[in-house]
Design a protein around this motif. Sequence first.
Motif, PDB file in Angstrom:
ATOM      1  N   ARG A 140      -9.558   2.811   0.884  1.00 28.38           N
ATOM      2  CA  ARG A 140      -9.026   2.916  -0.480  1.00 28.38           C
ATOM      3  C   ARG A 140     -10.132   3.185  -1.488  1.00 28.38           C
ATOM      4  NH1 ARG A 140      -7.354  -1.122  -2.802  1.00 28.38           N
ATOM      5  NH2 ARG A 140      -5.697  -0.245  -4.094  1.00 28.38           N
ATOM      6  N   ARG A 174       0.816  -1.217   0.000  1.00 29.04           N
ATOM      7  CA  ARG A 174       0.000   0.000   0.000  1.00 29.04           C
ATOM      8  C   ARG A 174       0.850   1.267   0.000  1.00 29.04           C
ATOM      9  NH1 ARG A 174      -3.435  -2.709  -2.441  1.00 29.04           N
ATOM     10  NH2 ARG A 174      -5.082  -3.760  -1.264  1.00 29.04           N
ATOM     11  N   GLN A 203      -0.755  -2.121   8.030  1.00 28.33           N
ATOM     12  CA  GLN A 203      -1.003  -3.441   7.440  1.00 28.33           C
ATOM     13  C   GLN A 203      -0.186  -4.507   8.180  1.00 28.33           C
ATOM     14  OE1 GLN A 203      -3.430  -3.906   4.764  1.00 28.33           O
ATOM     15  NE2 GLN A 203      -3.722  -1.988   5.883  1.00 28.33           N
ATOM     16  N   ASP A 243      -7.819  -2.102   5.022  1.00 29.24           N
ATOM     17  CA  ASP A 243      -7.323  -1.230   3.957  1.00 29.24           C
ATOM     18  C   ASP A 243      -8.388  -0.992   2.887  1.00 29.24           C
ATOM     19  OD1 ASP A 243      -7.372  -3.775   2.818  1.00 29.24           O
ATOM     20  OD2 ASP A 243      -5.662  -3.361   1.527  1.00 29.24           O
ATOM     21  N   ARG A 291      -1.327  -8.405   4.949  1.00 32.21           N
ATOM     22  CA  ARG A 291      -2.299  -7.316   4.828  1.00 32.21           C
ATOM     23  C   ARG A 291      -3.357  -7.506   5.894  1.00 32.21           C
ATOM     24  NH1 ARG A 291      -7.269  -8.312   0.643  1.00 32.21           N
ATOM     25  NH2 ARG A 291      -7.732  -6.213   1.340  1.00 32.21           N
ATOM     26  N   THR A 301      -2.802   3.813   6.379  1.00 36.84           N
ATOM     27  CA  THR A 301      -3.225   2.499   5.902  1.00 36.84           C
ATOM     28  C   THR A 301      -2.022   1.605   5.636  1.00 36.84           C
ATOM     29  OG1 THR A 301      -5.238   3.397   4.910  1.00 36.84           O
ATOM     30  CG2 THR A 301      -4.472   1.278   4.075  1.00 36.84           C
TER      31      THR A 301
END
Length: 310
Positions: A161, A69, A149, A157, A153, A145
């Motif tokens: 997004r 990310r 993570q 998130d 992940r 974000t």
Amino acid sequence: QDLLLDLDRVNREIEDLPMRGVKGTTGTQASFLELFEGDHEKVKTLNKRVCELMGFPKAIPVSGQTYTRKIDFNVLCVLSGIAQSAYKMCGDIRLLANLKEVEEPFSKTQIGSSAMAYKRNPMRSERVCSLARYIMGLPDGAANTHASQWFERTLDDSAIRRMILPEGFLATDVVLNLLSNIADGLHVWPNVVKAHVMAEIPFMATEVILMECVKAGGDRQELHEAIRVYSMEAGAVVKGEGKPNDLLERIAKDDLFKPVHDKLDQLVDPILFVGRAPEQVDEFIRDEVDPVLEKHKMLLSIESVDGVNV
């Protein structure tokens, strides 16, 4: 110039933007390795080919379920940079409009203020600044974000997004459309600019006056003190009494400055204070702006369907 720097950033981001590639569910490419019976080269070839067909120059080397990310943050930083430049440009236009030196486009039926009919508020620039402020704040969400993570992940998130990425691009598109509209109809009032310059130029000319008198044999310290006193007094007249700047009249009455009395008008010619500014602008347009316009002339020839309502 700032917008050209932003264009360079946009181009670099597009050129460097990697695709996640053919990585499988967890990024290990295990399923593809099984499909090709353990042939690693075939997996790599497939990965490369898919990227090429999707228009990406490369794939991210290592991923989990998703690409890092960090990329989202980088992309939003580019949009933030455009927003910063737009805010700076329109902030300056708003300040200059307050001085009545420039005006953005204003239609015959446009209402500048619902309360004060005489006003011509720079509503387009105000809108740009409002949207730009929002865009500039978006990278913070992407940064948080990315930082939060866990391991491969975490699913927190996804929701943010879905907002910050599309809204960032949509808002930037509106900002750029507004900038185009403003630039296309921006009006400059040269006589107002000249009046403001001439009101301040006596102060700017004091260094030249000082040097000329020193070259004629004057004592620099004595001259400097006289100019300081006269400048403070002239400033007090302008600010305290609302009268014109009378600094030159004060200097003209003092024999200490006799060497320049017959050429004071020449020493306050604005052209003496612009340096290479005219040449710099011409060179910038010729060497930096025109090549970009030429490169993108096909895009620029397409009529925009986006309107601006104020």
